[in-house]
Motif scaffolding. Structure first.
Motif, PDB file in Angstrom:
ATOM      1  N   LYS A 177       0.849  -1.190   0.000  1.00  0.00           N
ATOM      2  CA  LYS A 177       0.000   0.000   0.000  1.00  0.00           C
ATOM      3  C   LYS A 177       0.882   1.236   0.000  1.00  0.00           C
ATOM      4  O   LYS A 177       1.512   1.575   1.001  1.00  0.00           O
ATOM      5  CB  LYS A 177      -0.929   0.012   1.210  1.00  0.00           C
ATOM      6  CG  LYS A 177      -2.072   0.997   1.064  1.00  0.00           C
ATOM      7  CD  LYS A 177      -3.237   0.577   1.936  1.00  0.00           C
ATOM      8  CE  LYS A 177      -4.506   1.314   1.571  1.00  0.00           C
ATOM      9  NZ  LYS A 177      -5.687   0.802   2.270  1.00  0.00           N
ATOM     10  N   LEU A 178       0.907   1.922  -1.139  1.00  0.00           N
ATOM     11  CA  LEU A 178       1.772   3.084  -1.304  1.00  0.00           C
ATOM     12  C   LEU A 178       1.449   4.178  -0.293  1.00  0.00           C
ATOM     13  O   LEU A 178       2.339   4.920   0.141  1.00  0.00           O
ATOM     14  CB  LEU A 178       1.641   3.623  -2.728  1.00  0.00           C
ATOM     15  CG  LEU A 178       2.523   4.814  -3.094  1.00  0.00           C
ATOM     16  CD1 LEU A 178       3.999   4.440  -3.000  1.00  0.00           C
ATOM     17  CD2 LEU A 178       2.192   5.311  -4.497  1.00  0.00           C
ATOM     18  N   LEU A 179       0.183   4.284   0.098  1.00  0.00           N
ATOM     19  CA  LEU A 179      -0.233   5.324   1.029  1.00  0.00           C
ATOM     20  C   LEU A 179       0.524   5.250   2.346  1.00  0.00           C
ATOM     21  O   LEU A 179       0.706   6.265   3.023  1.00  0.00           O
ATOM     22  CB  LEU A 179      -1.738   5.200   1.295  1.00  0.00           C
ATOM     23  CG  LEU A 179      -2.351   6.201   2.279  1.00  0.00           C
ATOM     24  CD1 LEU A 179      -2.307   7.612   1.690  1.00  0.00           C
ATOM     25  CD2 LEU A 179      -3.775   5.808   2.619  1.00  0.00           C
ATOM     26  N   TYR A 180       1.001   4.058   2.712  1.00  0.00           N
ATOM     27  CA  TYR A 180       1.667   3.892   4.000  1.00  0.00           C
ATOM     28  C   TYR A 180       3.173   4.142   3.935  1.00  0.00           C
ATOM     29  O   TYR A 180       3.866   3.939   4.947  1.00  0.00           O
ATOM     30  CB  TYR A 180       1.396   2.496   4.552  1.00  0.00           C
ATOM     31  CG  TYR A 180      -0.024   2.296   4.991  1.00  0.00           C
ATOM     32  CD1 TYR A 180      -0.791   3.382   5.400  1.00  0.00           C
ATOM     33  CD2 TYR A 180      -0.623   1.053   4.990  1.00  0.00           C
ATOM     34  CE1 TYR A 180      -2.099   3.231   5.800  1.00  0.00           C
ATOM     35  CE2 TYR A 180      -1.938   0.888   5.398  1.00  0.00           C
ATOM     36  CZ  TYR A 180      -2.667   1.982   5.801  1.00  0.00           C
ATOM     37  OH  TYR A 180      -3.973   1.830   6.193  1.00  0.00           O
ATOM     38  N   ALA A 181       3.678   4.596   2.816  1.00  0.00           N
ATOM     39  CA  ALA A 181       5.107   4.891   2.705  1.00  0.00           C
ATOM     40  C   ALA A 181       5.589   5.891   3.759  1.00  0.00           C
ATOM     41  O   ALA A 181       6.725   5.765   4.248  1.00  0.00           O
ATOM     42  CB  ALA A 181       5.423   5.413   1.303  1.00  0.00           C
ATOM     43  N   PRO A 182       4.793   6.894   4.166  1.00  0.00           N
ATOM     44  CA  PRO A 182       5.280   7.825   5.196  1.00  0.00           C
ATOM     45  C   PRO A 182       5.592   7.168   6.534  1.00  0.00           C
ATOM     46  O   PRO A 182       6.359   7.734   7.325  1.00  0.00           O
ATOM     47  CB  PRO A 182       4.119   8.829   5.340  1.00  0.00           C
ATOM     48  CG  PRO A 182       3.425   8.795   4.014  1.00  0.00           C
ATOM     49  CD  PRO A 182       3.512   7.368   3.577  1.00  0.00           C
ATOM     50  N   ILE A 183       5.032   5.988   6.809  1.00  0.00           N
ATOM     51  CA  ILE A 183       5.286   5.368   8.115  1.00  0.00           C
ATOM     52  C   ILE A 183       6.730   4.876   8.211  1.00  0.00           C
ATOM     53  O   ILE A 183       7.455   5.272   9.140  1.00  0.00           O
ATOM     54  CB  ILE A 183       4.286   4.231   8.384  1.00  0.00           C
ATOM     55  CG1 ILE A 183       2.860   4.779   8.405  1.00  0.00           C
ATOM     56  CG2 ILE A 183       4.610   3.548   9.714  1.00  0.00           C
ATOM     57  CD1 ILE A 183       1.793   3.718   8.624  1.00  0.00           C
ATOM     58  N   PRO A 184       7.225   4.001   7.300  1.00  0.00           N
ATOM     59  CA  PRO A 184       8.634   3.604   7.415  1.00  0.00           C
ATOM     60  C   PRO A 184       9.593   4.769   7.229  1.00  0.00           C
ATOM     61  O   PRO A 184      10.674   4.780   7.841  1.00  0.00           O
ATOM     62  CB  PRO A 184       8.797   2.548   6.310  1.00  0.00           C
ATOM     63  CG  PRO A 184       7.679   2.778   5.361  1.00  0.00           C
ATOM     64  CD  PRO A 184       6.545   3.280   6.202  1.00  0.00           C
ATOM     65  N   LEU A 185       9.221   5.770   6.427  1.00  0.00           N
ATOM     66  CA  LEU A 185      10.089   6.936   6.275  1.00  0.00           C
ATOM     67  C   LEU A 185      10.163   7.721   7.590  1.00  0.00           C
ATOM     68  O   LEU A 185      11.222   8.248   7.952  1.00  0.00           O
ATOM     69  CB  LEU A 185       9.581   7.827   5.148  1.00  0.00           C
ATOM     70  CG  LEU A 185       9.660   7.231   3.738  1.00  0.00           C
ATOM     71  CD1 LEU A 185       9.115   8.214   2.710  1.00  0.00           C
ATOM     72  CD2 LEU A 185      11.109   6.850   3.399  1.00  0.00           C
ATOM     73  N   GLY A 186       9.052   7.793   8.306  1.00  0.00           N
ATOM     74  CA  GLY A 186       9.070   8.437   9.615  1.00  0.00           C
ATOM     75  C   GLY A 186       9.911   7.659  10.616  1.00  0.00           C
ATOM     76  O   GLY A 186      10.630   8.253  11.431  1.00  0.00           O
ATOM     77  N   LEU A 187       9.848   6.331  10.556  1.00  0.00           N
ATOM     78  CA  LEU A 187      10.676   5.509  11.429  1.00  0.00           C
ATOM     79  C   LEU A 187      12.158   5.728  11.130  1.00  0.00           C
ATOM     80  O   LEU A 187      12.981   5.789  12.043  1.00  0.00           O
ATOM     81  CB  LEU A 187      10.312   4.034  11.248  1.00  0.00           C
ATOM     82  CG  LEU A 187       8.868   3.647  11.592  1.00  0.00           C
ATOM     83  CD1 LEU A 187       8.626   2.181  11.293  1.00  0.00           C
ATOM     84  CD2 LEU A 187       8.558   3.954  13.047  1.00  0.00           C
ATOM     85  N   LEU A 188      12.490   5.856   9.848  1.00  0.00           N
ATOM     86  CA  LEU A 188      13.872   6.140   9.476  1.00  0.00           C
ATOM     87  C   LEU A 188      14.317   7.482  10.041  1.00  0.00           C
ATOM     88  O   LEU A 188      15.431   7.613  10.561  1.00  0.00           O
ATOM     89  CB  LEU A 188      14.029   6.134   7.954  1.00  0.00           C
ATOM     90  CG  LEU A 188      15.384   6.599   7.419  1.00  0.00           C
ATOM     91  CD1 LEU A 188      16.489   5.641   7.841  1.00  0.00           C
ATOM     92  CD2 LEU A 188      15.351   6.741   5.906  1.00  0.00           C
ATOM     93  N   ALA A 189      13.449   8.489   9.949  1.00  0.00           N
ATOM     94  CA  ALA A 189      13.801   9.824  10.450  1.00  0.00           C
ATOM     95  C   ALA A 189      14.124   9.772  11.940  1.00  0.00           C
ATOM     96  O   ALA A 189      15.089  10.392  12.401  1.00  0.00           O
ATOM     97  CB  ALA A 189      12.655  10.795  10.180  1.00  0.00           C
ATOM     98  N   VAL A 190      13.338   8.997  12.698  1.00  0.00           N
ATOM     99  CA  VAL A 190      13.621   8.849  14.128  1.00  0.00           C
ATOM    100  C   VAL A 190      14.942   8.104  14.329  1.00  0.00           C
ATOM    101  O   VAL A 190      15.741   8.454  15.207  1.00  0.00           O
ATOM    102  CB  VAL A 190      12.478   8.101  14.832  1.00  0.00           C
ATOM    103  CG1 VAL A 190      12.822   7.836  16.295  1.00  0.00           C
ATOM    104  CG2 VAL A 190      11.189   8.899  14.736  1.00  0.00           C
ATOM    105  N   GLY A 191      15.178   7.083  13.506  1.00  0.00           N
ATOM    106  CA  GLY A 191      16.414   6.319  13.627  1.00  0.00           C
ATOM    107  C   GLY A 191      17.667   7.120  13.344  1.00  0.00           C
ATOM    108  O   GLY A 191      18.758   6.785  13.808  1.00  0.00           O
TER     109      GLY A 191
END
Length: 203
Positions: A62-76
Motif C-alpha cells: 500500500k503506497l499510502l503507507y510509505a510515510p510510516i517507514p520513512l518516519g521511522l527512518l527519520a527517528v532512527g
C-alpha cells in the motif's frame, strides 16, 4: 512478543486479509532493526539495508503507507553520526525491493495495472463506497476489547520516554543507547498510522 501476539492472536479471518494487518509485521521489523543493534560498522549497514527492504514490502502492499517507514527512518537518524550513510543504505534496500516488481510489471505489460492499483484505485474506491461512522465506532470498540490491556503498558513506556527527553535520567541519554528510540518510533507509527487510516476512511 506481546505486540505481535496481541495483534495476530485475536485477529479474525477477515482481519488477516486487510493490508493494514499484513504490513504490521514488516513495520515492526523496521522498528526492531533501526531502534536497536550496533550503531556503527558493517552490521549496522546490513540492518539498515534490510529495514529498507521491509519498507519496500510496505510500499508494495500500500503506497499510502510509505510515510510510516520513512518516519521511522527519520527517528532512527536522530543522534546518529552517520545519517547520510544510514539514509543511503535504507534507500538502497528500498529500491532493491521495488525495482524487481516494477521491472516485472513493465516486462509483462502490467505497468498500467500497477499505476492504477497504487494511484488511481485508492481515491476512486473512497468515492464509490464511503464507510459509515457506525463502522468506526465498532472498530474502536473492538480494538479496545482486544488490545485495551496494552494501554497501561504503553502509558508507562511513554512516561519513561518523556522523562528521558525532558532531562531526567541523564545518564541514559549520555550512553546514547539506541534502544531509547523504540518508544519514539512506536509513537510515530501510531500517529502516522492513525492519520493515514482516517485520511482514507478505513475503519
Amino acid at each position: 512478543v506481546a505486540t505481535v501476539v496481541a495483534l495476530y492472536g485475536p485477529a479474525r479471518a477477515w482481519d488477516l486479509t486487510q493490508v493494514e494487518v499484513l504490513v504490521a509485521l514488516p513495520l515492526l521489523g523496521v522498528v526492531a532493526l533501526l531502534a536497536d543493534g550496533p550503531s556503527e560498522g558493517r552490521a549496522r549497514d546490513v540492518r539498515v539495508g534490510v529495514a529498507g527492504l521491509l519498507a519496500a514490502w510496505v510500499v508494495v502492499m500500500k503506497l499510502l503507507y510509505a510515510p510510516i517507514p520513512l518516519g521511522l527512518l527519520a527517528v532512527g537518524l536522530v543522534g546518529s553520526h552517520r545519517r547520510v550513510r544510514d539514509a543511503a543504505g535504507f534507500a538502497l534496500g528500498l529500491v532493491a525491493g521495488l525495482v524487481p516488481l516494477v521491472v516485472y510489471a513493465l516486462v509483462q505489460g502490467l505497468g498500467g495495472e500497477l499505476w492504477w492499483s497504487w494511484f488511481v484505485y485508492p481515491s476512486q474506491s473512497q468515492a464509490v463506497d464511503p464507510p459509515p461512522l457506525a463502522r468506526l465506532r465498532e472498530a474502536i470498540s473492538w480494538e479496545l476489547r482486544m488490545h485495551g490491556w496494552l494501554l497501561p503498558l504503553a502509558a508507562v513506556a511513554g512516561a519513561s520516554a518523556v522523562a528521558t527527553l525532558v532531562g531526567g535520567r541523564r545518564e541514559v541519554r549520555d550512553r546514547q543507547d539506541r534502544r531509547d528510540l523504540l518508544v519514539p518510533m512506536l509513537g510515530v507509527w501510531l500517529v502516522r498510522g492513525a492519520v493515514l487510516g482516517l485520511t482514507q476512511k478505513w475503519w
